[in-house]
Design a protein around this motif. Structure first.
Motif, short mmCIF file in Angstrom:
data_model
loop_
_atom_site.label_atom_id
_atom_site.label_comp_id
_atom_site.label_asym_id
_atom_site.label_seq_id
_atom_site.Cartn_x
_atom_site.Cartn_y
_atom_site.Cartn_z
N VAL A 99 -35.51 26.05 -57.80
CA VAL A 99 -34.05 25.58 -57.84
C VAL A 99 -33.12 25.86 -56.85
O VAL A 99 -32.19 25.09 -56.32
CB VAL A 99 -33.37 26.13 -59.40
N ASP A 100 -33.45 27.29 -56.34
CA ASP A 100 -32.54 27.86 -55.23
C ASP A 100 -32.74 26.95 -53.92
O ASP A 100 -31.89 26.43 -53.27
CB ASP A 100 -32.82 29.43 -54.80
N HIS A 101 -34.00 26.51 -53.61
CA HIS A 101 -34.31 25.55 -52.49
C HIS A 101 -33.53 24.26 -52.76
O HIS A 101 -33.05 23.76 -51.69
CB HIS A 101 -35.84 25.31 -52.65
N ILE A 102 -33.59 23.50 -53.95
CA ILE A 102 -33.09 22.33 -54.19
C ILE A 102 -31.55 22.72 -54.12
O ILE A 102 -30.67 21.84 -53.17
CB ILE A 102 -32.98 21.87 -55.40
N ARG A 103 -30.61 23.93 -54.37
CA ARG A 103 -29.43 23.90 -54.20
C ARG A 103 -29.02 24.10 -52.69
O ARG A 103 -28.02 23.76 -52.04
CB ARG A 103 -28.76 25.14 -55.00
N SER A 104 -29.85 24.90 -51.74
CA SER A 104 -29.73 25.22 -50.62
C SER A 104 -30.07 24.00 -49.61
O SER A 104 -29.75 24.09 -48.32
CB SER A 104 -30.43 26.38 -50.42
N ASN A 105 -30.46 22.72 -50.16
CA ASN A 105 -31.14 21.90 -49.20
C ASN A 105 -30.73 20.66 -49.96
O ASN A 105 -31.38 19.44 -49.89
CB ASN A 105 -32.57 21.79 -49.05
N PRO A 147 -36.17 16.44 -62.76
CA PRO A 147 -35.99 17.18 -61.36
C PRO A 147 -35.27 16.32 -60.40
O PRO A 147 -34.15 17.07 -59.84
CB PRO A 147 -37.33 17.60 -61.16
N MET A 148 -35.45 15.29 -60.65
CA MET A 148 -34.61 14.31 -59.42
C MET A 148 -33.33 14.02 -60.16
O MET A 148 -32.52 13.79 -59.17
CB MET A 148 -35.38 12.98 -59.32
N GLN A 149 -32.78 14.02 -61.26
CA GLN A 149 -31.73 14.00 -61.87
C GLN A 149 -31.10 15.28 -61.34
O GLN A 149 -29.69 15.33 -61.12
CB GLN A 149 -31.51 13.79 -63.24
N PHE A 150 -31.67 16.35 -61.60
CA PHE A 150 -31.19 17.54 -61.08
C PHE A 150 -30.52 17.61 -59.65
O PHE A 150 -29.63 18.17 -59.40
CB PHE A 150 -32.04 18.82 -61.33
N VAL A 151 -31.58 17.24 -58.90
CA VAL A 151 -31.32 17.19 -57.41
C VAL A 151 -29.92 16.20 -57.15
O VAL A 151 -29.10 16.73 -56.38
CB VAL A 151 -32.38 16.42 -56.49
N ARG A 152 -29.89 15.13 -57.99
CA ARG A 152 -28.82 14.18 -57.95
C ARG A 152 -27.66 14.84 -58.23
O ARG A 152 -26.65 14.74 -57.54
CB ARG A 152 -29.01 12.86 -58.61
N ARG A 153 -27.61 15.56 -59.21
CA ARG A 153 -26.36 16.42 -59.79
C ARG A 153 -25.86 17.33 -58.71
O ARG A 153 -24.88 17.56 -58.52
CB ARG A 153 -26.73 17.15 -61.13
N GLN A 157 -31.08 17.31 -47.71
CA GLN A 157 -32.19 16.86 -47.42
C GLN A 157 -32.80 15.88 -48.21
O GLN A 157 -32.58 15.83 -49.48
CB GLN A 157 -33.26 18.09 -47.46
N PRO A 158 -33.66 15.20 -47.78
CA PRO A 158 -34.19 13.91 -48.61
C PRO A 158 -35.32 14.33 -49.41
O PRO A 158 -36.66 14.11 -49.11
CB PRO A 158 -34.59 12.77 -47.62
N LEU A 159 -35.03 15.17 -50.56
CA LEU A 159 -36.21 15.78 -51.44
C LEU A 159 -36.53 14.70 -52.28
O LEU A 159 -35.99 13.89 -52.92
CB LEU A 159 -35.59 16.91 -52.18
N THR A 160 -37.91 14.66 -52.28
CA THR A 160 -38.80 13.71 -53.18
C THR A 160 -39.69 14.51 -54.36
O THR A 160 -39.50 15.89 -54.31
CB THR A 160 -39.76 12.83 -52.30
N MET A 161 -39.86 13.77 -55.40
CA MET A 161 -40.73 14.43 -56.31
C MET A 161 -41.90 15.11 -55.84
O MET A 161 -42.37 16.21 -55.99
CB MET A 161 -41.03 13.37 -57.42
N ALA A 162 -42.64 14.54 -54.64
CA ALA A 162 -43.53 14.90 -54.10
C ALA A 162 -43.58 16.24 -53.31
O ALA A 162 -44.22 17.28 -53.35
CB ALA A 162 -44.15 13.99 -52.99
N TRP A 197 -21.88 18.78 -54.93
CA TRP A 197 -21.41 19.13 -53.68
C TRP A 197 -20.35 18.34 -52.83
O TRP A 197 -19.41 18.58 -52.32
CB TRP A 197 -22.64 19.37 -52.65
N ALA A 198 -20.83 16.98 -53.35
CA ALA A 198 -19.89 15.77 -52.76
C ALA A 198 -18.30 16.08 -53.33
O ALA A 198 -17.25 15.81 -52.90
CB ALA A 198 -20.45 14.67 -53.04
#
Length: 163
Positions: free
Chosen positions: A59-65, A98-104, A68-73, A109-110
């Motif tokens: 979760v910390d990685h997602i928030r700090s990146n 997880p991908m909905q979390f990334v989008r949120r 970045q184009p994070l994928t499920m993989a 941030w936007a």
């Protein structure tokens, strides 16, 4: 919940009373016992999975990146969990995939960027900085999440048009 609500409304209260976090936990348990909710909470927690430190790191990685184009993989590789297991854990913890979390995270941030724009910021620039390749996808997601177009928020933040 009652104690938390009170403390959110009256942030000065714990300091004024000289209360520490240990006492809060004690009060919470006492309230649970008094209301008869402690056993019900125990039963509810039995069926839940434990949230691990590794997932906190993800979760910390997602928030700090966020940009970045994070994928499920990528998330599977970083966490060492399968997509299915990650989905289950994120639904339990955050109520989304997880991908909905990334989008949120990207949209939040936007929103920060749109409400405090820098000179030269545009919706397109902010969308790209927040990891969106296509501004149309960004606009649709943003409006669905916040109920306003990103361009409206940007104009309002610059003081040129009310929402």
């Amino acid at each position: 919940a009652h104690v938390d609500q009170l403390l959110l409304q009256e942030r000065w209260l714990p300091r004024a009373l000289g209360l520490g976090s240990q006492l809060y936990r004690y009060l919470a348990v006492a309230l649970l016992d008094q209301s008869g909710q402690r056993e019900r909470l125990r039963q509810r927690q039995k069926g839940r999975r434990r949230w691990s430190a590794g997932l906190d790191e993800l979760v910390d990685h997602i928030r700090s990146n966020r940009e970045q184009p994070l994928t499920m993989a990528d998330l599977e590789r970083l966490s060492h969990y399968s997509a299915r297991h990650l989905t289950t854990l994120f639904r339990e913890r955050f109520g989304c995939t997880p991908m909905q979390f990334v989008r949120r995270q990207r949209l939040e941030w936007a929103l920060e960027r749109l409400t405090a724009p820098q000179p030269g910021d545009t919706v397109l620039r902010i969308a790209r900085d927040c990891g969106y390749r296509h501004s149309s996808n960004f606009s649709v997601d943003f409006q669905r999440q916040f109920g306003h177009k990103p361009s409206e928020v940007l104009r309002f933040s610059r003081g040129t048009r009310p929402l």
